[in-house]
Write an enzyme that holds these catalytic residues in place. Structure first.
Site, mmCIF file in Angstrom:
data_model
loop_
_atom_site.group_PDB
_atom_site.id
_atom_site.type_symbol
_atom_site.label_atom_id
_atom_site.label_comp_id
_atom_site.label_asym_id
_atom_site.label_seq_id
_atom_site.Cartn_x
_atom_site.Cartn_y
_atom_site.Cartn_z
ATOM 1 N N GLY A 67 126.419 132.490 -2.139
ATOM 2 C CA GLY A 67 126.616 133.913 -1.868
ATOM 3 C C GLY A 67 126.719 134.264 -0.397
ATOM 4 O O GLY A 67 127.111 135.377 -0.065
ATOM 5 N N CYS A 95 143.896 142.203 -29.943
ATOM 6 C CA CYS A 95 145.181 141.862 -29.338
ATOM 7 C C CYS A 95 146.274 142.008 -30.386
ATOM 8 O O CYS A 95 146.165 141.489 -31.487
ATOM 9 C CB CYS A 95 145.138 140.439 -28.801
ATOM 10 S SG CYS A 95 146.716 139.906 -28.140
ATOM 11 N N CYS A 99 147.817 138.135 -30.775
ATOM 12 C CA CYS A 99 147.068 137.005 -31.334
ATOM 13 C C CYS A 99 145.868 137.449 -32.163
ATOM 14 O O CYS A 99 145.206 136.623 -32.776
ATOM 15 C CB CYS A 99 146.624 136.052 -30.224
ATOM 16 S SG CYS A 99 145.282 136.689 -29.211
ATOM 17 N N CYS A 154 145.849 133.897 -24.778
ATOM 18 C CA CYS A 154 146.595 134.503 -25.879
ATOM 19 C C CYS A 154 147.557 133.484 -26.501
ATOM 20 O O CYS A 154 147.614 133.328 -27.717
ATOM 21 C CB CYS A 154 147.354 135.721 -25.365
ATOM 22 S SG CYS A 154 147.988 136.795 -26.645
#
Lengths: 195, 278
Positions: free
Chosen positions: B29, B239, B242, B270
């Site tokens: 970080g 979706c 799909c 997808c």
């Protein structure tokens, strides 16, 4: 023949892998054994020197032959040597005196809270590195617990803990053994010795 | 393209980026400054991520580059062309087959593995920049772990909008020490940073910073007890191609029928789902 582009890259990815997952031992043998340098030093140590050093950083070598090796590395990489207190990379070879490591880790630079990345990195040559359950490793990069064993004075754990007491300040330590195994311990790893 | 060095860079440039990356991995970080080379694409177009990718890539790598979930958008294609053209390595669209994944604005839906590295492109690496314009000052705020500014920013959003209004780039706390900008990924992807199996490297070319989230590292999205962290609501959506649910969707609108429909944002995910269904 050692390929400065591709062999350095392969070794670097192994170092990244070992450092991101402390306790992961990677072998640098396939790359380092191609090195053909006329200096008497562990080839994986030399490989790391070539990978990390150039004019922008400084180094120190602790060894019986430190002067000879340092001169050679300076000619190869153009990196300059610097005192222990100021060097970016400190290489501790196996033929150095046992207390040299302790002097090095106590005295090397730590950076400050504004720039904690300006601490030294120590690269230590040891006899043997394995995954036996001598040291218990925890911290980022470790799913639950990892283990490592080093044929090295156990006191190093305490010296390291003292040096790295105030996270984010701390030093990174990479270990190389005679068989060219690499173990890397970032400052975030907590180490306890198994009894 | 064989007049170029392997992976475009000279070895000195790679070495400098590699040294910064190694310190970044050791300081999860924390933004490590680096020299940031001039690239053949403009700053702000993924040069930070690109430089990380070029410093990492080797002959045996398989590269995937995505931009907003798509393997085929201009930014992704240009970056892929440059890396492939100067290395000759294989590219792939399949997340599972890639060893190196460079991404802008998304973390892939498919869970990443330990042997993969995710490189994220970062426009503004400093999570405190909106509050404090001075780099000199923000470095000191990080040194003191003085993060009240970022908390105040979230508090003000709640006061003004009734909820946290970070669209993307919602700040996170890494390893209980540094507040970090996760790059403009949707909040939906923030939980994927926590204890990720893959190493995540973040590069900001214009701002000259490299930072990292090692695998299995604690990453907490900043939130208040009474206003817990929430991801974008994707439930009850599917979706249209799909049939996937519980992933991050693009919302599309058909002007003729006034119909709203959803499609996986991660195109590769997808496609893979559709292949496995057929």
């Amino acid at each position: 023949m050692f390929d400065h582009v591709h062999d350095s890259q392969k070794a670097y990815r192994k170092l990244v892998d070992s450092l991101a997952k402390p306790g992961t031992i990677n072998s640098l043998k396939p790359e380092s054994e191609k090195l053909d340098l006329s200096v008497n030093c562990n080839k994986s140590m030399l490989l790391l020197m070539l990978m990390l050093l150039d004019t922008e950083v400084t180094f120190q070598i602790l060894s019986e032959n430190s002067e000879k090796i340092a001169k050679y590395i300076n000619q190869l990489t153009y990196a300059k040597t610097e005192s222990l207190e100021k060097a970016d990379f400190i290489f501790v070879l196996q033929d150095s005196a046992a207390e040299d490591f302790f002097t090095a880790i106590e005295g090397c630079k730590l950076g400050d809270l504004v720039n904690p990345h300006l601490s030294a990195t120590l690269i230590i040559e040891v006899e043997r590195i394995t995954n036996e359950k001598q040291l218990i490793l925890k911290g980022p990069g470790i799913k639950e617990t990892n283990y490592a064993a080093l044929s090295f004075a156990e006191d190093w754990v305490h010296y390291r803990a003292a040096k790295n007491a105030e996270y984010p300040l701390g030093v990174e330590i990479y270990f190389i053994d005679k068989e060219h195994n690499l173990l890397a311990i970032p400052r975030t790893t907590t180490i306890s010795v198994k009894r | 393209m064989n007049n170029y060095n392997f992976a475009f860079f000279d070895e000195g440039s790679k070495r400098e980026i590699r040294r910064a990356t190694l310190k970044a991995i050791a300081l999860p970080g924390y933004q490590v400054p680096f020299a940031s080379r001039e690239m053949p694409i403009a700053r702000g177009w993924g040069t930070g991520g690109l430089q990380l990718t070029l410093s990492l890539v080797g002959k045996n790598d398989r590269l995937k580059v995505i931009d907003q979930g798509s393997d085929e958008s201009v930014n992704a294609v240009s970056i892929k062309k440059l890396v492939i053209g100067t290395t000759g390595i294989d590219e792939t669209d399949k997340t599972g087959e890639a060893t190196l994944i460079q991404s802008r604005h998304r973390i892939p839906e498919a869970e990443l593995r330990e042997d993969q590295i995710l490189v994220l492109q970062v426009p503004i690496p400093e999570p405190l920049r909106e509050i404090e314009p001075s780099e000199y000052a923000t470095k000191r705020l990080h040194a003191d772990k003085e993060y009240s500014g970022v908390w105040l920013m979230l508090f003000e959003q709640i006061m003004a909008h009734g909820s946290v209004a970070t669209g993307a780039d919602h700040p996170v706390l890494v390893h209980d020490r540094y507040v970090m900008a996760p790059s403009p990924i949707p909040r939906f992807d923030n939980p994927k940073l926590d204890h990720s199996q893959a190493l995540i490297l973040l590069g900001a070319g214009r701002e000259k910073k490299i930072y990292a989230v090692p695998p299995y590292t604690k990453v907490v999205s900043l939130a208040f007890e009474d206003y817990p962290f929430e991801v974008e609501r994707m439930a009850e959506r599917q979706c249209r191609l799909c049939g996937a649910a519980g992933v991050y969707f693009d919302e599309l609108f058909d002007e003729k029928t006034n119909e709203k429909y959803y499609q996986c944002n991660d195109v590769s995910y997808c496609l893979q789902t559709r292949i496995s269904l057929s």
